[in-house]
Design an enzyme around this catalytic site. Structure first.
Site, mmCIF file in Angstrom:
data_model
loop_
_atom_site.group_PDB
_atom_site.id
_atom_site.type_symbol
_atom_site.label_atom_id
_atom_site.label_comp_id
_atom_site.label_asym_id
_atom_site.label_seq_id
_atom_site.Cartn_x
_atom_site.Cartn_y
_atom_site.Cartn_z
ATOM 1 N N GLU A 130 0.697 -1.175 0.076
ATOM 2 C CA GLU A 130 0.099 0.223 0.111
ATOM 3 C C GLU A 130 1.202 0.888 -0.283
ATOM 4 O OE1 GLU A 130 -2.518 -0.619 -0.730
ATOM 5 O OE2 GLU A 130 -4.232 -0.116 0.352
ATOM 6 N N THR A 183 -5.815 7.594 -4.806
ATOM 7 C CA THR A 183 -5.178 8.411 -3.581
ATOM 8 C C THR A 183 -4.599 8.686 -3.122
ATOM 9 O OG1 THR A 183 -5.380 6.050 -2.809
ATOM 10 C CG2 THR A 183 -4.527 6.902 -1.484
HETATM 11 P P1 ADP Z 1 -7.774 1.343 -4.996
HETATM 12 O O1 ADP Z 1 -7.812 2.266 -3.591
HETATM 13 O O2 ADP Z 1 -8.412 1.010 -6.260
HETATM 14 O O3 ADP Z 1 -6.402 0.264 -4.797
HETATM 15 P P2 ADP Z 1 -4.946 2.993 -4.675
HETATM 16 O O4 ADP Z 1 -4.936 4.654 -5.513
HETATM 17 O O5 ADP Z 1 -4.935 3.359 -3.704
HETATM 18 O O6 ADP Z 1 -6.178 2.949 -5.453
HETATM 19 O O7 ADP Z 1 -3.530 2.482 -6.224
HETATM 20 C C1 ADP Z 1 -3.545 2.469 -7.378
HETATM 21 C C2 ADP Z 1 -2.487 2.660 -7.797
HETATM 22 O O8 ADP Z 1 -1.162 1.330 -7.124
HETATM 23 C C3 ADP Z 1 -2.530 2.501 -9.331
HETATM 24 O O9 ADP Z 1 -1.129 3.467 -9.488
HETATM 25 C C4 ADP Z 1 -1.496 1.198 -9.393
HETATM 26 O O10 ADP Z 1 -0.840 1.391 -10.780
HETATM 27 C C5 ADP Z 1 -1.206 0.644 -8.524
HETATM 28 N N1 ADP Z 1 -0.553 -0.827 -8.273
HETATM 29 C C6 ADP Z 1 0.703 -1.357 -8.829
HETATM 30 N N2 ADP Z 1 0.239 -2.892 -7.943
HETATM 31 C C7 ADP Z 1 -1.291 -2.673 -8.571
HETATM 32 C C8 ADP Z 1 -1.267 -3.691 -8.396
HETATM 33 N N3 ADP Z 1 -0.663 -5.020 -8.422
HETATM 34 N N4 ADP Z 1 -3.245 -3.933 -8.173
HETATM 35 C C9 ADP Z 1 -4.023 -2.666 -7.867
HETATM 36 N N5 ADP Z 1 -2.437 -1.678 -8.344
HETATM 37 C C10 ADP Z 1 -1.512 -1.005 -8.261
#
Ligand code: ADP
Length: 311
Positions: A130, A183
């Site tokens: 995260e 986020t």
């Molecule tokens: P969410 O709340 O949907 O998880 P976030 O903004 O916290 O959204 O996370 C998305 C970010 O994490 C994006 O920039 C994405 O490219 C990155 N990311 C890296 N690896 C992954 C993964 N396995 N699954 C989803 N997002 C990923």
């Protein structure tokens, strides 16, 4: 045991009043992952289906979380792992896309290694993923993915997770407008200081929401679903937010708010029938806009990540 296939659930973080501390797990929305032992040492992401995401283990949350776990594994391994990710949850949706991958991979590795780590340790590893996604090692999505049900992040350092009871007949209806809110961006618009009066209302709601879960009090639960601190800022980023919320309440929902950092909007309902009716109501609002959207209806998932197959 050489290979495990799992369901890695979507999650709702914050739940209106519990910014960064409350979360809950969904039953029927989520990704799938396969983790398999390999002769080659180390870890590799060999397949990502459904979304464009980095295969580099240092740039994908699954790789970062897996590395955090393997660093703490005391025995020498004469094998490695490959990871396949089948994404159904869009990144940046606000329903824990990154958390599903981070939590899913550490759960799967733990099973393949004969469960050397506790759930709390798995959350600790997953939140390293995260940190890559949003800049902070937040645990409010990965905790409910791993524990199931409702969770509260009591402390972040040292990490302490409290498992909360579940309302048996609780369903969520979620609308995901197809706009991306990162986020990190949604955090940047929040104020550094908040009014004491707002804080008082907010912690009263967190307390009463927890009490409502313990006493199975749907009315008190509904009455606690108000966010005096974050929603006034973030809701501006989400088209038709106020209308969706008001109409959902009119249709019988217990309450709702922004899921995680948005743009998804969640609502809770008592029973599937009301959740379906709320879905129809919200849909009709968004159909009049130019935004594409997805609607999900799910029961709250008491167990978290599920094993689909193992061999
Ligand atoms: P969410 O709340 O949907 O998880 P976030 O903004 O916290 O959204 O996370 C998305 C970010 O994490 C994006 O920039 C994405 O490219 C990155 N990311 C890296 N690896 C992954 C993964 N396995 N699954 C989803 N997002 C990923």
């Amino acid at each position: 045991m050489n290979e495990i296939k799992i369901f890695a659930p979507a999650t709702i973080a914050n739940i209106s009043c519990g910014f960064d501390v409350l979360g809950c797990c969904l039953e029927s929305v989520g990704d799938e992952m396969i983790v398999r032992k390999t002769q080659d040492k180390g870890i590799k992401i060999t397949k990502i289906i459904g979304e464009e995401l980095p295969m580099d283990i240092h740039k994908n949350v699954a790789g970062v979380a897996a590395l955090a776990l393997l660093r703490k594994y005391s025995k020498n391994l004469d094998f490695g792992f490959e990871i396949e990710i089948y994404k159904n949850i869009k990144p940046g949706s606000g329903i824990g896309s990154s958390a599903a991958s981070a939590a899913g991979v550490v759960f799967a590795l733990n099973e393949l290694l004969n469960k050397p780590f506790s759930k709390l340790e798995l959350v600790e590893f997953a939140r390293k993923g995260e940190e890559l996604a949003c800049g902070y090692p937040i645990a409010d999505n990965v905790a409910p993915a791993i524990y199931g049900g409702f969770t509260l992040v009591k402390n972040t350092d040292p990490l302490r997770i409290v498992e909360l009871p579940l309302l048996d007949n609780l369903y969520t209806t979620i609308i995901h407008p197809q706009i991306e809110i990162k986020t990190a961006d949604a955090r940047a618009i929040l104020p550094n200081k908040i009014k004491l009066g707002d804080a008082v209302k907010q912690w009263a709601n967190v307390g009463s929401l927890v009490h409502a879960l313990h006493t199975k009090d749907y009315n008190l639960f509904a009455d606690s679903l108000t966010d005096h601190i974050v929603e006034p800022y973030r809701s501006k980023l989400i088209p038709k937010f106020e209308k969706v919320k008001k109409s959902a309440l009119k249709a019988g929902a217990l309450g709702g708010g922004i899921s995680g950092s948005g743009p998804s909007i969640f609502t809770f309902s008592k029973g599937n029938q009301i959740a379906e009716y709320v879905a129809d109501t919200i849909k009709s609002i968004y159909q009049k806009t130019n935004f594409d959207f997805n609607i999900y209806i799910s029961k709250i998932n008491p167990e978290g990540i599920k094993i689909i197959s193992i061999h």
